[in-house]
Design a protein around this motif. Structure first.
Motif, PDB file in Angstrom:
ATOM      1  N   THR A  35       0.838  -1.200   0.000  1.00 42.43           N
ATOM      2  CA  THR A  35       0.000   0.000   0.000  1.00 42.43           C
ATOM      3  C   THR A  35       0.869   1.244   0.000  1.00 42.43           C
ATOM      4  O   THR A  35       1.908   1.286   0.660  1.00 42.43           O
ATOM      5  N   PHE A  37       0.769   5.360   0.897  1.00 46.84           N
ATOM      6  CA  PHE A  37       0.116   6.469   1.562  1.00 46.84           C
ATOM      7  C   PHE A  37       0.904   7.730   1.235  1.00 46.84           C
ATOM      8  O   PHE A  37       2.053   7.669   0.792  1.00 46.84           O
ATOM      9  N   GLN A  39       1.502  12.078   2.669  1.00 45.14           N
ATOM     10  CA  GLN A  39       1.270  13.056   3.726  1.00 45.14           C
ATOM     11  C   GLN A  39       1.771  14.408   3.240  1.00 45.14           C
ATOM     12  O   GLN A  39       2.991  14.644   3.169  1.00 45.14           O
ATOM     13  N   LYS A  43       0.518  18.163   7.243  1.00 43.14           N
ATOM     14  CA  LYS A  43      -0.871  17.695   7.272  1.00 43.14           C
ATOM     15  C   LYS A  43      -0.959  16.219   7.636  1.00 43.14           C
ATOM     16  O   LYS A  43       0.028  15.605   8.021  1.00 43.14           O
ATOM     17  N   GLY A  44      -2.164  15.671   7.544  1.00 40.91           N
ATOM     18  CA  GLY A  44      -2.413  14.304   7.952  1.00 40.91           C
ATOM     19  C   GLY A  44      -2.135  13.281   6.871  1.00 40.91           C
ATOM     20  O   GLY A  44      -1.632  13.599   5.787  1.00 40.91           O
ATOM     21  N   LEU A  45      -2.485  12.039   7.172  1.00 37.02           N
ATOM     22  CA  LEU A  45      -2.190  10.901   6.310  1.00 37.02           C
ATOM     23  C   LEU A  45      -3.338  10.631   5.334  1.00 37.02           C
ATOM     24  O   LEU A  45      -4.518  10.740   5.694  1.00 37.02           O
ATOM     25  N   TRP A  47      -4.545   7.773   2.255  1.00 42.08           N
ATOM     26  CA  TRP A  47      -4.335   6.530   1.525  1.00 42.08           C
ATOM     27  C   TRP A  47      -4.324   6.836   0.022  1.00 42.08           C
ATOM     28  O   TRP A  47      -5.196   7.544  -0.473  1.00 42.08           O
ATOM     29  N   TYR A  97       4.755   7.343   1.245  1.00 44.24           N
ATOM     30  CA  TYR A  97       5.208   6.194   2.021  1.00 44.24           C
ATOM     31  C   TYR A  97       4.754   4.902   1.365  1.00 44.24           C
ATOM     32  O   TYR A  97       3.586   4.764   0.965  1.00 44.24           O
ATOM     33  N   ALA A 105      -1.449  -1.655   7.645  1.00 43.03           N
ATOM     34  CA  ALA A 105      -0.037  -1.622   7.276  1.00 43.03           C
ATOM     35  C   ALA A 105       0.818  -1.681   8.527  1.00 43.03           C
ATOM     36  O   ALA A 105       0.620  -0.896   9.459  1.00 43.03           O
ATOM     37  N   TRP A 108       6.473   0.518   7.494  1.00 42.55           N
ATOM     38  CA  TRP A 108       6.479   1.683   6.626  1.00 42.55           C
ATOM     39  C   TRP A 108       7.913   2.026   6.252  1.00 42.55           C
ATOM     40  O   TRP A 108       8.826   1.887   7.076  1.00 42.55           O
ATOM     41  N   GLY A 109       8.094   2.512   5.025  1.00 42.18           N
ATOM     42  CA  GLY A 109       9.377   3.087   4.672  1.00 42.18           C
ATOM     43  C   GLY A 109       9.524   4.462   5.286  1.00 42.18           C
ATOM     44  O   GLY A 109       8.597   4.975   5.929  1.00 42.18           O
ATOM     45  N   GLN A 110      10.680   5.076   5.079  1.00 40.10           N
ATOM     46  CA  GLN A 110      10.935   6.414   5.621  1.00 40.10           C
ATOM     47  C   GLN A 110      10.259   7.511   4.806  1.00 40.10           C
ATOM     48  O   GLN A 110      10.130   8.640   5.277  1.00 40.10           O
TER      49      GLN A 110
END
Lengths: 118, 113
Positions: A35, A37, A39, A43-45, A47, A97, A105, A108-110
């Motif tokens: 998946t 995502f 950001q 701000k927020g996350l 999908w 991400y 999930a 997560w990657g960086q």
């Protein structure tokens, strides 16, 4: 150790394209949905979309905001997931991400920063 | 789309005290057939990716300290930090993975008082 490393981000102009890669290790990539995502700065996350494992057809789902412009794919041999972003808009500016998806999930990657600006 | 609403937007708690964050979904995230709530909590510290704390509303991810707990069902959920530590300063997000598009709450910023 599970690792996910995104690459391919950078500055691009509106209307252009960019392809992000997510190189993984430490787990059997072919067994997992992947998946993406994002950001936006401060701000927020949000999908972006996901790709099912090949055992489930490798089919994809996308957020309405990117459907028809973004494409997620996977290379199970090389354990890499991709996010092809076409017709970029300024509102696509964000850290992107890549995640291993176990619903939800878990790894997560960086992240990689994509900036869309003229 | 399922809208996730967190409250409060921010809170300041003394070290050792309890912090409680609420999350409400606009639709149920409990299908009943699996007897599970498709609700997770993430912690995000500045400059870092989110970290999974809780899934299925109340199951703690491996390695997460037991001062973090999740509760609730259907449309109302809570994340509790029983004894806040300095390293818990972060933004916390609830997240539903019941139905695409998967969505997040707006985030709750937790600080030390």
């Amino acid at each position: 150790e599970v690792q996910l490393v995104e690459s391919g981000g950078g500055l691009e102009q509106p209307g252009r394209s960019l392809r992000l890669s997510c190189t993984t290790s430490g787990f059997t990539f072919a067994d997992y949905p992947m998946t993406w995502f994002r950001q936006p700065p401060g701000k927020g996350l949000e999908w972006v979309g996901f790709i099912r494992s090949s055992a489930y057809g490798g089919t994809t789902e996308y957020a309405a905001s990117v459907k028809g412009r973004f494409t997620i794919s996977r290379d199970d041999f090389r354990s890499i997931a991709y996010l092809q972003m076409n017709s970029l808009k300024t509102e696509d500016t964000a850290v992107y991400y890549c995640t291993r998806d176990t619903f939800p999930a878990d790894y997560w990657g960086q992240g990689t920063l994509v900036t869309v600006s003229s | 789309d399922i809208v996730m609403t967190q409250s409060p937007d921010s809170l300041a708690v003394s070290v050792g005290e309890r912090a409680t964050i609420s999350c409400k979904s606009s639709q149920t995230v409990f299908p009943g057939t699996t007897n599970k709530n498709y609700l997770a909590w993430y912690q995000q510290k500045p400059g870092q990716p989110p970290k999974l704390l809780i899934y299925w509303a109340s199951t703690r991810q491996s390695g997460v300290p037991d001062r973090f707990s999740g509760s609730g069902s259907g449309t109302d959920f809570t994340l509790t930090i029983s004894s806040l530590q300095a390293e818990d300063v972060a933004v916390y997000y609830c997240h539903q993975y019941y139905s695409p598009p998967w969505t997040f709450g707006q985030g709750t910023k937790v600080e030390i008082k």
